[in-house]
Design a protein around this motif. Sequence first.
Motif, mmCIF file in Angstrom:
data_model
loop_
_atom_site.group_PDB
_atom_site.id
_atom_site.type_symbol
_atom_site.label_atom_id
_atom_site.label_comp_id
_atom_site.label_asym_id
_atom_site.label_seq_id
_atom_site.Cartn_x
_atom_site.Cartn_y
_atom_site.Cartn_z
ATOM 1 N N THR A 47 13.867 47.096 24.531
ATOM 2 C CA THR A 47 13.058 46.505 23.459
ATOM 3 C C THR A 47 12.693 45.064 23.805
ATOM 4 O OG1 THR A 47 14.422 47.802 21.955
ATOM 5 C CG2 THR A 47 12.965 46.179 20.962
ATOM 6 N N LEU A 48 13.692 44.347 24.296
ATOM 7 C CA LEU A 48 13.428 42.951 24.681
ATOM 8 C C LEU A 48 12.359 42.884 25.770
ATOM 9 C CD1 LEU A 48 17.005 41.344 24.869
ATOM 10 C CD2 LEU A 48 15.246 40.973 23.146
ATOM 11 N N LEU A 49 12.517 43.736 26.762
ATOM 12 C CA LEU A 49 11.571 43.720 27.883
ATOM 13 C C LEU A 49 10.163 44.111 27.443
ATOM 14 C CD1 LEU A 49 13.737 45.260 30.757
ATOM 15 C CD2 LEU A 49 13.000 42.886 30.509
ATOM 16 N N SER A 50 10.099 45.011 26.473
ATOM 17 C CA SER A 50 8.777 45.491 26.048
ATOM 18 C C SER A 50 7.965 44.392 25.371
ATOM 19 C CB SER A 50 8.922 46.691 25.117
ATOM 20 O OG SER A 50 9.393 46.240 23.868
ATOM 21 N N SER A 51 8.658 43.363 24.896
ATOM 22 C CA SER A 51 7.903 42.297 24.225
ATOM 23 C C SER A 51 7.471 41.197 25.201
ATOM 24 C CB SER A 51 8.736 41.690 23.101
ATOM 25 O OG SER A 51 9.608 40.727 23.628
ATOM 26 N N ALA A 52 7.775 41.410 26.468
ATOM 27 C CA ALA A 52 7.423 40.382 27.458
ATOM 28 C C ALA A 52 5.913 40.222 27.564
ATOM 29 C CB ALA A 52 8.007 40.745 28.816
ATOM 30 N N LEU A 53 5.516 39.022 27.841
ATOM 31 C CA LEU A 53 4.103 38.727 28.083
ATOM 32 C C LEU A 53 3.634 39.562 29.278
ATOM 33 C CD1 LEU A 53 2.494 36.582 26.544
ATOM 34 C CD2 LEU A 53 2.944 35.001 28.410
ATOM 35 N N THR A 54 2.518 40.245 29.116
ATOM 36 C CA THR A 54 2.068 41.110 30.215
ATOM 37 C C THR A 54 1.203 40.345 31.213
ATOM 38 O OG1 THR A 54 0.073 41.725 29.050
ATOM 39 C CG2 THR A 54 2.004 43.105 28.672
ATOM 40 N N GLN A 55 1.075 40.916 32.390
ATOM 41 C CA GLN A 55 0.245 40.304 33.436
ATOM 42 C C GLN A 55 -1.197 40.144 32.936
ATOM 43 O OE1 GLN A 55 1.382 38.981 36.295
ATOM 44 N NE2 GLN A 55 -0.707 38.265 36.656
ATOM 45 N N GLN A 56 -1.598 41.134 32.128
ATOM 46 C CA GLN A 56 -2.948 41.120 31.565
ATOM 47 C C GLN A 56 -3.168 39.872 30.691
ATOM 48 O OE1 GLN A 56 -3.330 44.815 29.560
ATOM 49 N NE2 GLN A 56 -5.545 44.939 29.864
ATOM 50 N N GLU A 57 -2.131 39.540 29.944
ATOM 51 C CA GLU A 57 -2.228 38.374 29.066
ATOM 52 C C GLU A 57 -2.174 37.070 29.855
ATOM 53 O OE1 GLU A 57 0.081 39.814 25.042
ATOM 54 O OE2 GLU A 57 1.218 39.767 26.895
ATOM 55 N N ILE A 58 -1.440 37.121 30.960
ATOM 56 C CA ILE A 58 -1.245 35.909 31.750
ATOM 57 C C ILE A 58 -2.472 35.577 32.602
ATOM 58 C CG2 ILE A 58 0.116 34.922 33.651
ATOM 59 C CD1 ILE A 58 2.519 36.518 32.494
ATOM 60 N N HIS A 61 -5.083 32.778 31.990
ATOM 61 C CA HIS A 61 -4.492 31.433 32.022
ATOM 62 C C HIS A 61 -4.192 31.020 33.463
ATOM 63 C CE1 HIS A 61 -4.009 31.315 27.647
ATOM 64 N NE2 HIS A 61 -3.747 32.607 27.759
ATOM 65 N N GLN A 62 -3.753 32.015 34.232
ATOM 66 C CA GLN A 62 -3.429 31.745 35.634
ATOM 67 C C GLN A 62 -4.672 31.240 36.380
ATOM 68 O OE1 GLN A 62 -1.166 34.848 37.452
ATOM 69 N NE2 GLN A 62 -1.209 33.924 39.478
ATOM 70 N N GLU A 63 -5.793 31.893 36.125
ATOM 71 C CA GLU A 63 -7.022 31.488 36.800
ATOM 72 C C GLU A 63 -7.508 30.127 36.322
ATOM 73 O OE1 GLU A 63 -9.503 34.858 36.035
ATOM 74 O OE2 GLU A 63 -8.312 36.106 37.393
ATOM 75 N N TYR B 15 1.970 29.433 43.882
ATOM 76 C CA TYR B 15 1.318 29.559 42.577
ATOM 77 C C TYR B 15 1.097 31.029 42.219
ATOM 78 C CZ TYR B 15 -1.972 28.748 38.784
ATOM 79 O OH TYR B 15 -2.594 28.749 37.556
ATOM 80 N N PHE B 19 3.476 31.669 39.073
ATOM 81 C CA PHE B 19 2.836 31.378 37.776
ATOM 82 C C PHE B 19 3.184 32.381 36.671
ATOM 83 C CE2 PHE B 19 -0.336 31.239 34.490
ATOM 84 C CZ PHE B 19 -0.486 29.879 34.259
ATOM 85 N N HIS B 28 8.108 32.571 26.124
ATOM 86 C CA HIS B 28 9.206 33.120 25.327
ATOM 87 C C HIS B 28 10.154 32.043 24.812
ATOM 88 C CE1 HIS B 28 8.156 37.324 25.592
ATOM 89 N NE2 HIS B 28 7.800 37.104 26.856
ATOM 90 N N ARG B 110 7.001 43.921 18.991
ATOM 91 C CA ARG B 110 6.869 42.665 19.733
ATOM 92 C C ARG B 110 7.067 41.479 18.805
ATOM 93 N NH1 ARG B 110 1.805 42.164 23.606
ATOM 94 N NH2 ARG B 110 3.195 41.600 25.276
ATOM 95 N N VAL B 113 10.754 41.139 17.902
ATOM 96 C CA VAL B 113 11.566 40.619 19.002
ATOM 97 C C VAL B 113 11.281 39.131 19.205
ATOM 98 C CG1 VAL B 113 11.969 40.714 21.489
ATOM 99 C CG2 VAL B 113 11.737 42.823 20.181
ATOM 100 N N TYR B 133 13.053 37.720 30.930
ATOM 101 C CA TYR B 133 11.627 37.504 31.146
ATOM 102 C C TYR B 133 11.297 36.865 32.493
ATOM 103 C CZ TYR B 133 11.613 38.738 26.236
ATOM 104 O OH TYR B 133 11.799 39.393 25.060
#
Lengths: 199, 175
Positions: A47-58, A61-63, B15, B19, B28, B110, B113, B133
């Motif tokens: 459950t904890l892991l499932s709430s992690a920020l996904t690569q898609q969301e990141i 911002h990364q770019e 990076y 990143f 988080h 989500r 959590v 995370y």
Amino acid sequence: MCLDDQILNTYLDGELGEPWKTQVIEHLNYCVACNTRLEQLKRLRETLLSSALTQQEIQPHQEKVLSFIEKNIIEKKHINIFRKTFRVSMPMVMATAAAFVVILTGVLLFTRPDGLPTGQIIPNVAIPSAGSVVQVRATENLSAAKLLENFTLEEILQYLSSRGYEVEVKVKEIQPVVHQTDQNEIGSEKPAEEPTVEQ
Amino acid sequence: MEVHSSDSKSFRSVYEQVFPVVMRVAYHITYNMDVSEDICQEAFIRFYEKGIDFQSVDEAKYWLIRVVKNMSINVIKRKAREDATVERLKKAPSLPILNGEQALIGDETRAMVRSAVERLPEKLKSVLVLKEYADLNYKQIAGILRISESNVKVRVHRARKIMESMLDREEMHVS
């Protein structure tokens, strides 16, 4: 004896060392309660892991951050190599400037363009200048020489012209003696009553 | 592979790999995308400008994680000091909607959590975030936080225990 949560958590994280790991595995082979608990802890972790920020969301911002850093930091740093600034402390600048002025004044005051020493221009007045600090002394060798004040202006001019210098004498601020006639001329511009008062 | 942080090639390679990890750590802890982005940007600028030599990409990663974690903790501390009544701008990242109900359930979990992690005490939060995370092991976490491995073990356990009870309460509350 059953396993406590801390041991199960450590086991779950794959951080349990030997010989405890083997013992835990053995215990889990037959203990239903501990297996159930382990399952619960696993689910919690999922459950904890499932709430992690996904690569898609990141990604956006990364770019964004990378292009910012490339534009503002990395490229600027390359330019800076050619535009290095030098810092000098203010007192240092002042001292250098003051020293320069003193030396330059001395040089300009007591040398002629053709390099003749000052002594030839005004005898017994100037002292050979060595550079920075210059003091004009007329009192040296008093018995032999006359002081500058003892010469008349005419004598000085004559001497200088005999040495080949052309001297121009100018008189500052002449206040002409005001004659009566001048006053009348000015007065005539004023209203007609005034001349009568003067008379 | 040695890494020099001011070398633009090394920088890009670090990076690329690090990143996402530091962004997750920042997010988080702060649960604010804009703040997290600022923190990560600042951390990578420092990383580049300091010109540090690292023995490996991992060493550089630990350095960056430590910086980001500290900055994130500072942000939430400052925020806590500020007027608590000020409405918090929680910016949940907008997700592409998958399909109706499934997406809804996912979002609910989500949110639950996230709010539970947010309420953890700072020391437990740092450890848990790095564990779950940033995907680090006890030894790596101990190195980054400069605490002992057994301390990490205890904190992971305590954090999960609190998380479990908070999530249980939430679930009961929801259902």
